[in-house]
Design an enzyme around this catalytic site. Sequence first.
Site, PDB file in Angstrom:
ATOM      1  CB  CYS A   1      -0.953   0.010   1.195  1.00 14.84           C
ATOM      2  SG  CYS A   1      -2.084  -1.379   1.201  1.00 14.84           S
TER       3      CYS A   1
ATOM      4  CG  HIS B   1      -3.102   3.536   2.401  1.00 14.59           C
ATOM      5  ND1 HIS B   1      -3.587   3.247   1.149  1.00 14.59           N
ATOM      6  CD2 HIS B   1      -3.213   2.386   3.117  1.00 14.59           C
ATOM      7  CE1 HIS B   1      -3.976   1.979   1.109  1.00 14.59           C
ATOM      8  NE2 HIS B   1      -3.755   1.441   2.293  1.00 14.59           N
TER       9      HIS B   1
ATOM     10  CG  ASN C   1      -6.748  -0.641   1.395  1.00 17.79           C
ATOM     11  OD1 ASN C   1      -6.038  -0.211   0.477  1.00 17.79           O
ATOM     12  ND2 ASN C   1      -6.260  -1.111   2.523  1.00 17.79           N
TER      13      ASN C   1
HETATM   14  O1  UT7 Z   1      -3.613  -1.050   3.771  1.00 16.65           O
HETATM   15  C1  UT7 Z   1      -3.497  -1.662   5.015  1.00 16.65           C
HETATM   16  C2  UT7 Z   1      -4.468  -2.810   4.973  1.00 16.65           C
HETATM   17  N1  UT7 Z   1      -5.251  -3.077   6.111  1.00 16.65           N
HETATM   18  C3  UT7 Z   1      -5.888  -2.192   6.891  1.00 16.65           C
HETATM   19  O2  UT7 Z   1      -5.757  -1.019   6.816  1.00 16.65           O
HETATM   20  C4  UT7 Z   1      -6.797  -2.741   7.946  1.00 16.65           C
HETATM   21  C5  UT7 Z   1      -6.507  -2.190   9.301  1.00 16.65           C
HETATM   22  N2  UT7 Z   1      -7.448  -2.734  10.277  1.00 16.65           N
HETATM   23  C6  UT7 Z   1      -8.739  -2.335  10.291  1.00 16.65           C
HETATM   24  O3  UT7 Z   1      -9.167  -1.503   9.507  1.00 16.65           O
HETATM   25  C7  UT7 Z   1      -9.625  -2.910  11.352  1.00 16.65           C
HETATM   26  O4  UT7 Z   1      -8.839  -3.650  12.254  1.00 16.65           O
HETATM   27  C8  UT7 Z   1     -10.736  -3.820  10.757  1.00 16.65           C
HETATM   28  C9  UT7 Z   1     -11.747  -2.957  10.014  1.00 16.65           C
HETATM   29  C10 UT7 Z   1     -10.144  -4.848   9.819  1.00 16.65           C
HETATM   30  C11 UT7 Z   1     -11.454  -4.543  11.888  1.00 16.65           C
HETATM   31  O5  UT7 Z   1     -12.014  -3.591  12.790  1.00 16.65           O
HETATM   32  P1  UT7 Z   1     -11.884  -3.804  14.354  1.00 16.65           P
HETATM   33  O6  UT7 Z   1     -12.655  -2.731  15.004  1.00 16.65           O
HETATM   34  O7  UT7 Z   1     -10.398  -3.876  14.661  1.00 16.65           O
HETATM   35  O8  UT7 Z   1     -12.615  -5.175  14.591  1.00 16.65           O
HETATM   36  P2  UT7 Z   1     -12.000  -6.523  15.164  1.00 16.65           P
HETATM   37  O9  UT7 Z   1     -10.985  -7.084  14.241  1.00 16.65           O
HETATM   38  O10 UT7 Z   1     -11.594  -6.261  16.585  1.00 16.65           O
HETATM   39  O11 UT7 Z   1     -13.246  -7.474  15.148  1.00 16.65           O
HETATM   40  C12 UT7 Z   1     -14.357  -7.245  16.006  1.00 16.65           C
HETATM   41  C13 UT7 Z   1     -15.366  -8.343  15.749  1.00 16.65           C
HETATM   42  C14 UT7 Z   1     -14.777  -9.757  15.761  1.00 16.65           C
HETATM   43  O12 UT7 Z   1     -15.710 -10.586  16.372  1.00 16.65           O
HETATM   44  P3  UT7 Z   1     -15.479 -11.080  17.874  1.00 16.65           P
HETATM   45  O13 UT7 Z   1     -14.181 -11.838  17.856  1.00 16.65           O
HETATM   46  O14 UT7 Z   1     -15.427  -9.830  18.697  1.00 16.65           O
HETATM   47  O15 UT7 Z   1     -16.677 -11.927  18.136  1.00 16.65           O
HETATM   48  C15 UT7 Z   1     -14.685 -10.111  14.298  1.00 16.65           C
HETATM   49  O16 UT7 Z   1     -14.794 -11.490  14.067  1.00 16.65           O
HETATM   50  O17 UT7 Z   1     -15.935  -8.165  14.436  1.00 16.65           O
HETATM   51  C16 UT7 Z   1     -15.863  -9.399  13.725  1.00 16.65           C
HETATM   52  N3  UT7 Z   1     -15.730  -9.111  12.299  1.00 16.65           N
HETATM   53  C17 UT7 Z   1     -16.777  -8.817  11.531  1.00 16.65           C
HETATM   54  N4  UT7 Z   1     -18.091  -8.724  11.789  1.00 16.65           N
HETATM   55  C18 UT7 Z   1     -18.917  -8.386  10.782  1.00 16.65           C
HETATM   56  C19 UT7 Z   1     -14.609  -9.052  11.553  1.00 16.65           C
HETATM   57  N5  UT7 Z   1     -14.908  -8.728  10.284  1.00 16.65           N
HETATM   58  C20 UT7 Z   1     -16.258  -8.588  10.251  1.00 16.65           C
HETATM   59  C21 UT7 Z   1     -17.160  -8.241   9.230  1.00 16.65           C
HETATM   60  N6  UT7 Z   1     -18.475  -8.148   9.537  1.00 16.65           N
HETATM   61  N7  UT7 Z   1     -16.768  -7.983   7.959  1.00 16.65           N
END
Ligand code: UT7
Length: 360
Positions: A121, A259, A289
């Site tokens: 990225c 980004h 993204n």
């Molecule tokens: O270019 C660089 C590339 N990557 C990025 O920039 C990504 C950087 N990270 C992020 O943007 C965030 O960490 C995410 C958007 C990917 C995730 O957000 P978060 O607030 O950190 O959520 P989390 O990973 O803590 O997940 C919270 C919950 C989990 O469930 P449990 O374990 O609490 O029961 C996940 O399984 O949300 C669940 N979850 C979803 N639920 C609905 C994960 N993905 C999804 C989804 N829909 N798509």
Amino acid sequence: MSSAKRRMRPSPVSIAGLGAYLPEKVVTNDDLAATLDTSDEWIRSRTGIAQRHYAAPEQATSDLAIAAGKAALADAGLATDDVAAILVATTTPDHAVPGTAPLVAAALGTEVAALDVNAACSGFLYGLRMGTALAIAEDAPVLLIGAETMTRIVDPTDRNVAILFGDGAGAVVLVPDAAGSMGPFVLGADGRDPSMLWTETGGTRTPVSSAVLEARTHYMTMRGGDVYRNAVTRMTAAGLEVLEAAGRTSADVDLFIGHQANLRILDAVGQRLGIDAAHTHVTVDQHGNTSGASVPLALADARDRGRLAPGDTVLLTAFGAGLTWGACLLTWDPTGAGSAGSGGGRVDRRARPAVSEVQQ
Ligand code: UT7
């Protein structure tokens, strides 16, 4: 682990043309929720993303890159023959061999130097540094394209990543310009923990095999929380470092383009840098993204929406797999001679919608 401190001076280079290409197909959050255990509400509130574009099955990264590259050259009023080199920032090449840039160059009808830059990225920021140096060394324009077909390396059944990414390409024509100011740049990399964001297999470490395909490890995986924290920390530090090196402050930044990975990340970096949301450009809501394409796509969008005026100071930051990161200050259209785009040079510093408004 620290990076060596180097003298950081801006280079006499400016952006003479911008181009963008987004595939026709738009995929909304509701479209994804039809097959994945997710929802429009979850995606909007956690990422700010409302939709993204998907390449058609017959389109590969070079096809997107060619369209954006042609548009940038036309915008600059230059012919392919005027260009000394073509750089394609991509982490989703058409093939492992050869690079994508030679294919783009051939389609544009040139045999000039053409090579890929893979810094995930952050690829466009790295390419901008290399393209700036090349434009000066060759005393000639350089075409830099950020192009990605992320949907080809994302597992459509993995909700952790499938909701985040989109396809697209953005391009800039870099020209030597005594009035130009490109930089300072800060670039960095930390490869100690590549599994934070990677495709584990399919390369030379573990080539594709039937076992790999069955385990689906040829798709990209991510530890989202770790990536999030590092993205905020690294982009903030790089942004502060270029401002300090330039003897400027956040008050001097007319437009901040980070980004476009997640609206919450952009907000957090903007806040830490002390940049008001009204001076931050956001496209992640519309594009998702797009990795190495996100910054040039956002730059083209900002120009077309009339958010860039001659002489504006623009701060770019990026972060990606590797880990890699970077930041750069540049002066937009230093002499006022550049094309105004469809925005007609109208400058509008309206505050973008807050996350709550994006959620509707
Ligand atoms: O270019 C660089 C590339 N990557 C990025 O920039 C990504 C950087 N990270 C992020 O943007 C965030 O960490 C995410 C958007 C990917 C995730 O957000 P978060 O607030 O950190 O959520 P989390 O990973 O803590 O997940 C919270 C919950 C989990 O469930 P449990 O374990 O609490 O029961 C996940 O399984 O949300 C669940 N979850 C979803 N639920 C609905 C994960 N993905 C999804 C989804 N829909 N798509």
